[in-house]
Design a protein around this motif. Structure first.
Motif, PDB file in Angstrom:
ATOM      1  N   ILE A 162       0.815  -1.213   0.000  1.00  0.00           N
ATOM      2  CA  ILE A 162       0.000   0.000   0.000  1.00  0.00           C
ATOM      3  C   ILE A 162       0.857   1.275   0.000  1.00  0.00           C
ATOM      4  O   ILE A 162       0.547   2.247  -0.668  1.00  0.00           O
ATOM      5  N   ARG A 163       1.984   1.231   0.729  1.00  0.00           N
ATOM      6  CA  ARG A 163       2.813   2.423   0.880  1.00  0.00           C
ATOM      7  C   ARG A 163       3.227   3.005  -0.480  1.00  0.00           C
ATOM      8  O   ARG A 163       3.283   4.221  -0.656  1.00  0.00           O
ATOM      9  N   ALA A 164       3.461   2.135  -1.439  1.00  0.00           N
ATOM     10  CA  ALA A 164       3.913   2.585  -2.765  1.00  0.00           C
ATOM     11  C   ALA A 164       2.830   3.407  -3.475  1.00  0.00           C
ATOM     12  O   ALA A 164       3.116   4.122  -4.440  1.00  0.00           O
ATOM     13  N   GLU A 165       1.596   3.323  -3.017  1.00  0.00           N
ATOM     14  CA  GLU A 165       0.519   4.077  -3.664  1.00  0.00           C
ATOM     15  C   GLU A 165       0.393   5.494  -3.107  1.00  0.00           C
ATOM     16  O   GLU A 165      -0.480   6.249  -3.518  1.00  0.00           O
ATOM     17  N   PHE A 166       1.291   5.829  -2.168  1.00  0.00           N
ATOM     18  CA  PHE A 166       1.288   7.164  -1.561  1.00  0.00           C
ATOM     19  C   PHE A 166       2.567   7.885  -1.974  1.00  0.00           C
ATOM     20  O   PHE A 166       3.644   7.600  -1.430  1.00  0.00           O
ATOM     21  N   PRO A 167       2.463   8.827  -2.927  1.00  0.00           N
ATOM     22  CA  PRO A 167       3.677   9.454  -3.482  1.00  0.00           C
ATOM     23  C   PRO A 167       4.548  10.148  -2.441  1.00  0.00           C
ATOM     24  O   PRO A 167       5.747  10.282  -2.640  1.00  0.00           O
ATOM     25  N   ILE A 168       3.969  10.566  -1.328  1.00  0.00           N
ATOM     26  CA  ILE A 168       4.766  11.302  -0.338  1.00  0.00           C
ATOM     27  C   ILE A 168       5.906  10.437   0.221  1.00  0.00           C
ATOM     28  O   ILE A 168       6.960  10.957   0.613  1.00  0.00           O
ATOM     29  N   PHE A 169       5.712   9.119   0.221  1.00  0.00           N
ATOM     30  CA  PHE A 169       6.760   8.265   0.784  1.00  0.00           C
ATOM     31  C   PHE A 169       7.955   8.151  -0.172  1.00  0.00           C
ATOM     32  O   PHE A 169       9.091   8.020   0.273  1.00  0.00           O
ATOM     33  N   THR A 209       3.414  12.597  24.179  1.00  0.00           N
ATOM     34  CA  THR A 209       3.864  12.319  22.809  1.00  0.00           C
ATOM     35  C   THR A 209       2.937  11.248  22.249  1.00  0.00           C
ATOM     36  O   THR A 209       2.590  10.299  22.950  1.00  0.00           O
ATOM     37  N   ARG A 210       2.526  11.409  20.982  1.00  0.00           N
ATOM     38  CA  ARG A 210       1.571  10.457  20.409  1.00  0.00           C
ATOM     39  C   ARG A 210       2.102   9.900  19.090  1.00  0.00           C
ATOM     40  O   ARG A 210       2.514  10.646  18.209  1.00  0.00           O
ATOM     41  N   ALA A 211       2.087   8.583  18.992  1.00  0.00           N
ATOM     42  CA  ALA A 211       2.414   7.917  17.725  1.00  0.00           C
ATOM     43  C   ALA A 211       1.133   7.266  17.216  1.00  0.00           C
ATOM     44  O   ALA A 211       0.442   6.582  17.973  1.00  0.00           O
ATOM     45  N   SER A 212       0.823   7.485  15.953  1.00  0.00           N
ATOM     46  CA  SER A 212      -0.430   6.927  15.424  1.00  0.00           C
ATOM     47  C   SER A 212      -0.186   6.289  14.064  1.00  0.00           C
ATOM     48  O   SER A 212       0.671   6.739  13.302  1.00  0.00           O
ATOM     49  N   VAL A 213      -0.937   5.236  13.799  1.00  0.00           N
ATOM     50  CA  VAL A 213      -0.692   4.422  12.595  1.00  0.00           C
ATOM     51  C   VAL A 213      -1.882   4.461  11.649  1.00  0.00           C
ATOM     52  O   VAL A 213      -2.995   4.826  12.033  1.00  0.00           O
ATOM     53  N   TYR A 214      -1.598   4.043  10.412  1.00  0.00           N
ATOM     54  CA  TYR A 214      -2.681   3.895   9.437  1.00  0.00           C
ATOM     55  C   TYR A 214      -2.298   2.803   8.445  1.00  0.00           C
ATOM     56  O   TYR A 214      -1.294   2.083   8.659  1.00  0.00           O
ATOM     57  N   ILE A 215      -3.047   2.730   7.362  1.00  0.00           N
ATOM     58  CA  ILE A 215      -2.901   1.573   6.460  1.00  0.00           C
ATOM     59  C   ILE A 215      -1.523   1.428   5.828  1.00  0.00           C
ATOM     60  O   ILE A 215      -1.134   0.336   5.455  1.00  0.00           O
ATOM     61  N   TYR A 216      -0.782   2.538   5.694  1.00  0.00           N
ATOM     62  CA  TYR A 216       0.517   2.481   5.014  1.00  0.00           C
ATOM     63  C   TYR A 216       1.664   2.180   5.975  1.00  0.00           C
ATOM     64  O   TYR A 216       2.809   2.117   5.561  1.00  0.00           O
ATOM     65  N   ASN A 217       1.367   2.040   7.250  1.00  0.00           N
ATOM     66  CA  ASN A 217       2.436   1.716   8.216  1.00  0.00           C
ATOM     67  C   ASN A 217       2.649   0.216   8.307  1.00  0.00           C
ATOM     68  O   ASN A 217       1.728  -0.564   8.090  1.00  0.00           O
TER      69      ASN A 217
END
Ligand SMILES: Cc1ncc(COP(=O)(O)O)c(C=O)c1O
Length: 403
Positions: free
Chosen positions: A7-14, A375-383
């Motif tokens: 999935i990560r590859a579908e997000f150009p920011i990465f 401090t907050r760490a949060s995740v989503y589908i690209y993690n």
């Protein structure tokens, strides 16, 4: 079965930031090419104002805009798309409610209940409404594990007119039993206002099963552009509400002395809407539907389980909220003995790890926890698990530097 590692590859920011470990999706998510493309496609092919022109691209824009209303309605299982009001975000949704519902129906001496884990967006409007109307503003407390104190809530809800709570806390991560809480509100005769900003992006939502009166969420936390928010309301309640903003297409007729309002939900969408953002929200919903919200939830739960385990290994680190991933949304906030949260996040940033520190728009909660910030760490589908391991490694470095 979705392969989350692709999935990560579908997000150009990465690709643009190859070192970045993005763990701040609770603040805002990243956007996939598909959503960016849908917005660009709107501007390239059918950019026009909606509900106004009769020429071809104006009709196409209007149809596309209204199609997203249907999609958003189906996404949360509302009865029909007429129950979906487009707003800019969760905060605006709460203000539409406060002005349109609260100002009309809350009277002097009425009781309004919120919770200690509410975000300011679902706290301050009700606090201010109470001040304005001479109503009583009560705040339900928490158990030591970061869950709602249901006994306290039960007492405060008796005879209340309005109950505002988050489906998931943006600091503690606590997943509330929204269905049970809505039932408690109903039994007390209170209208339920559910803040879905941290739940709707991450798990299946069914407003009919939940039994809520209102639900609010923000598109930008679920892959959609900034400026795409939703206020869901049961139709019979929306019909009784006054508009919040006046002018433009929210009217049916305007006379010299009086005006008549348009039907629900258009009555609440004064002025030219954020058409591009709404088009992007439609693309984001399509994207999430293809993955499946159940799969999104499972993925986040697995990441949170790893995060709880790895953070638990860091000396002097205290996780806020429930310690069981099944009772949490996709985020973990923490404090570290003797280290200010801003120092933590600044040091993590040096390793490319993006987290957020501060009060997270939950000052009453931080005061209750007796800490100025977290401090907050949060995740989503690209993690992936690699991101969690990078966070843990970077935190170990912070610990070493500060001793
Ligand atoms: C639980 C919760 N409610 C409300 C909001 C406010 O959302 P927005 O800034 O999109 O209005 C947030 C944002 O972080 C949130 O986490």
């Amino acid at each position: 079965m979705i392969d989350f590692s692709r999935i990560r590859a579908e997000f150009p920011i990465f690709a643009a930031n190859p070192r970045m470990v993005y763990l701040d999706s609770a603040a805002t998510s990243q956007r996939p090419e598909e959503v960016i493309g849908a917005v660009a496609g709107f501007y390239r092919r059918y950019n026009a104002n909606v509900a106004r022109g009769l020429y071809e691209i104006a009709e196409e824009a209007t149809l596309a805009y209204e199609a997203v209303r249907k999609k958003a309605g189906r996404f949360i299982s509302s009865k029909d798309e007429g129950e979906i009001v487009f707003t800019k975000n969760t905060t605006e949704s709460a203000n539409v409610l406060m002005r349109g519902f609260g100002e009309k129906f809350i009277k002097k001496g009425d009781r309004i209940v919120a919770t200690l884990m509410d975000h300011h967006s679902n706290f301050v409007p009700w606090q201010q409404l109470a001040l304005m109307k001479g109503a009583r503003f009560e705040v339900a407390g928490l158990n030591p594990d970061g869950t709602l104190d249901l006994e306290d809530l039960g007492r405060k809800l008796k005879g209340a007119k309005l109950f505002a709570f988050p489906a998931a806390s943006n600091v503690l991560g606590t997943l509330n039993d929204s269905r049970g809480l809505c039932a408690m509100a109903r039994d007390s005769g209170a209208v339920s206002i559910v803040d879905g900003a941290q739940s709707v992006p991450s798990m299946p939502t069914d407003v009919k099963k939940m039994g809520c009166d209102f639900l609010m969420f923000s598109g930008h936390k679920m892959l959609a552009p900034f400026g795409s928010g939703v206020l869901y309301g049961r139709r019979e309640l929306l019909e009784k509400m006054d508009p919040f903003l006046y002018g433009s297409a929210m009217i049916r007729s305007v006379g010299m002395k009086e005006s008549e309002w348009n039907d629900v939900p258009h009555r609440f969408e004064a002025g030219t809407p954020l058409v591009d953002a709404v088009i992007g929200l439609g693309a984001a919903i399509d994207y999430l539907n293809r993955i499946g919200m159940g799969a999104v939830r499972d993925h986040e739960e697995a990441l949170v389980a790893r995060m709880l385990k790895r953070l638990g290994e860091v000396r002097g680190l205290r996780v806020l909220g429930p310690c069981n991933e099944r009772k949490r949304a996709g985020l973990v906030s923490f404090s570290m003995d003797g280290i200010h949260p801003h120092d933590v996040s600044a040091m993590l940033a040096e390793d490319g790890v993006c987290v957020r520190s501060g009060h997270h728009c939950a000052m009453p909660l931080h005061a209750h926890l007796d800490i100025p910030a977290s401090t907050r760490a949060s995740v989503y589908i690209y993690n992936g698990m690699d991101d969690i391991d990078a966070l843990a490694a970077s935190l170990e470095k912070v610990r070493k530097v500060f001793g």
